[in-house]
Design an enzyme around this catalytic site. Structure first.
Site, PDB file in Angstrom:
ATOM      1  N   ARG A  37       0.807  -1.224   0.000  1.00  0.00           N
ATOM      2  CA  ARG A  37       0.000   0.000   0.000  1.00  0.00           C
ATOM      3  C   ARG A  37       0.839   1.272   0.000  1.00  0.00           C
ATOM      4  NH1 ARG A  37      -5.291  -1.692   1.325  1.00  0.00           N
ATOM      5  NH2 ARG A  37      -5.172  -3.842   2.035  1.00  0.00           N
ATOM      6  N   GLN A 102      -2.009  -9.414   9.059  1.00  0.00           N
ATOM      7  CA  GLN A 102      -2.596  -8.856   7.836  1.00  0.00           C
ATOM      8  C   GLN A 102      -1.823  -9.351   6.613  1.00  0.00           C
ATOM      9  OE1 GLN A 102      -1.991  -4.723   9.568  1.00  0.00           O
ATOM     10  NE2 GLN A 102      -3.960  -4.394   8.598  1.00  0.00           N
ATOM     11  N   HIS A 122      -6.226 -11.611   6.017  1.00  0.00           N
ATOM     12  CA  HIS A 122      -6.315 -11.353   4.578  1.00  0.00           C
ATOM     13  C   HIS A 122      -5.937 -12.581   3.759  1.00  0.00           C
ATOM     14  CE1 HIS A 122      -5.723  -6.837   5.719  1.00  0.00           C
ATOM     15  NE2 HIS A 122      -6.968  -7.225   5.852  1.00  0.00           N
ATOM     16  N   CYS A 130     -10.775 -23.340  -3.655  1.00  0.00           N
ATOM     17  CA  CYS A 130     -11.981 -23.269  -4.479  1.00  0.00           C
ATOM     18  C   CYS A 130     -12.953 -22.272  -3.847  1.00  0.00           C
ATOM     19  CB  CYS A 130     -12.627 -24.654  -4.551  1.00  0.00           C
ATOM     20  SG  CYS A 130     -14.242 -24.612  -5.377  1.00  0.00           S
ATOM     21  N   CYS A 133     -16.301 -24.765  -2.873  1.00  0.00           N
ATOM     22  CA  CYS A 133     -16.267 -25.809  -1.825  1.00  0.00           C
ATOM     23  C   CYS A 133     -15.056 -25.672  -0.902  1.00  0.00           C
ATOM     24  CB  CYS A 133     -16.300 -27.203  -2.458  1.00  0.00           C
ATOM     25  SG  CYS A 133     -14.733 -27.704  -3.210  1.00  0.00           S
ATOM     26  N   SER A 196       2.560  -2.386  11.459  1.00  0.00           N
ATOM     27  CA  SER A 196       1.309  -2.028  10.790  1.00  0.00           C
ATOM     28  C   SER A 196       1.043  -0.551  11.020  1.00  0.00           C
ATOM     29  CB  SER A 196       0.136  -2.844  11.336  1.00  0.00           C
ATOM     30  OG  SER A 196      -1.081  -2.374  10.776  1.00  0.00           O
ATOM     31  N   ASN A 221       6.700   0.235  15.125  1.00  0.00           N
ATOM     32  CA  ASN A 221       6.573   0.500  13.692  1.00  0.00           C
ATOM     33  C   ASN A 221       7.618   1.551  13.322  1.00  0.00           C
ATOM     34  OD1 ASN A 221       5.006  -0.082  11.277  1.00  0.00           O
ATOM     35  ND2 ASN A 221       4.323   2.042  11.360  1.00  0.00           N
ATOM     36  N   ILE A 239      11.774  -3.428  13.059  1.00  0.00           N
ATOM     37  CA  ILE A 239      11.141  -4.537  13.785  1.00  0.00           C
ATOM     38  C   ILE A 239      12.154  -5.636  14.152  1.00  0.00           C
ATOM     39  CG2 ILE A 239       9.276  -6.240  13.744  1.00  0.00           C
ATOM     40  CD1 ILE A 239       8.141  -3.554  13.251  1.00  0.00           C
TER      41      ILE A 239
HETATM   42 ZN    ZN Z   1     -14.615 -26.922  -5.338  1.00  0.00          ZN
END
Ligand code: ZN
Length: 250
Positions: A37, A102, A122, A130, A133, A196, A221, A239
């Site tokens: 970002r 995140q 995220h 899929c 399913c 973050s 941060n 960090i």
């Molecule tokens: Zn599937």
């Protein structure tokens, strides 16, 4: 109100009985993964593909898979760094109950945090799922068909659309990780934010929730964050080096 040294961070961790670690892009930039970002980040070079477009449009799906398989997005295929290893030590020592992240790069798992203690808000870019399913598909199984024959992946079980297991723009937040993150946040007595800027909601709501529930809040941060003013401890630092200094290896 805002303490500022690594010694204060060490004390914050020592005093915690049940710590939750919350990580954002800043933890992985030291592994060479761009903060997508930020200026110069992925989204300034490459437009995000919205979930609705992926579902509705075969060309968008083709573009998304091309990004995934050519590594153009740059968020997988890296190694964990000192920050990930320090977090893994906090989990292994029983200090931290879980890591809410995140990030989609799988680097907490790669550094040794058990998968069931990583809560991914995220999703995860290192495998696919899929959309019908939820059957898991490994990228290695899908790569050759796409790169050699141009086949857009479909589910081997139900024929549904398959997508990397990330949460795209426009896609609903995943219910189970959100619920687990909330439960962990409400059970902790100390909440540690790493890397973050706390601008993306609903993810950034967790530190606030912890604070309102009576937990101590620390933020590490490189730059100032949206929530610095309401944290008990703020450290503007790298960090990896900062966490390594406060989490000895035994
Ligand atoms: Zn599937």
């Amino acid at each position: 109100m805002n303490a500022m040294s690594r010694a204060d961070l060490a004390r914050f961790i020592a005093d915690a009985r049940r710590l939750v670690v919350f990580t954002g892009a800043g933890v992985s930039t030291e592994s060479g993964i761009p903060d997508f970002r930020s200026p110069g980040g992925v989204w300034s070079r490459m437009k995000p593909i919205y979930f609705q477009d992926f579902v509705a449009n075969a060309e968008k799906r083709r573009e998304a898979w091309e990004r995934a398989f050519t590594g153009r997005a740059g968020w997988t295929g890296r190694e964990p760094n000192a920050g990930h290893h320090a977090v893994a030590r906090l989990v292994a020592q029983g200090k931290a109950s879980c890591v809410i992240t995140q990030n989609v790069d799988n680097l907490h798992q790669a550094s040794g945090v058990p998968a069931d203690q990583v809560i991914e808000l995220h999703g995860n870019a290192s495998y696919a799922k899929c959309l019908e399913c939820e059957e898991r598909h490994e990228l290695d199984e899908l790569r050759e068909g796409f790169l050699k024959a141009g086949e857009i992946p479909y589910c081997r079980r139900c024929g549904g659309l398959v997508k990397t297991a990330t949460i795209s723009f426009g896609q609903q937040m995943p219910a189970e990780p959100m619920a687990r993150a909330e439960a962990a946040t409400l059970e902790c007595d100390a909440f540690l934010v790493l890397g973050s800027s706390l601008v993306v909601y609903p993810a950034a709501g967790f530190p606030l929730m912890a604070r309102e529930n009576g937990a101590k809040l620390a933020i590490v941060n490189r730059e100032a964050t949206e929530l610095d003013a309401c944290a008990d401890l703020v450290l503007h630092d790298e960090i990896g080096p900062a966490l390594t200094a406060v989490t000895p290896s035994n």
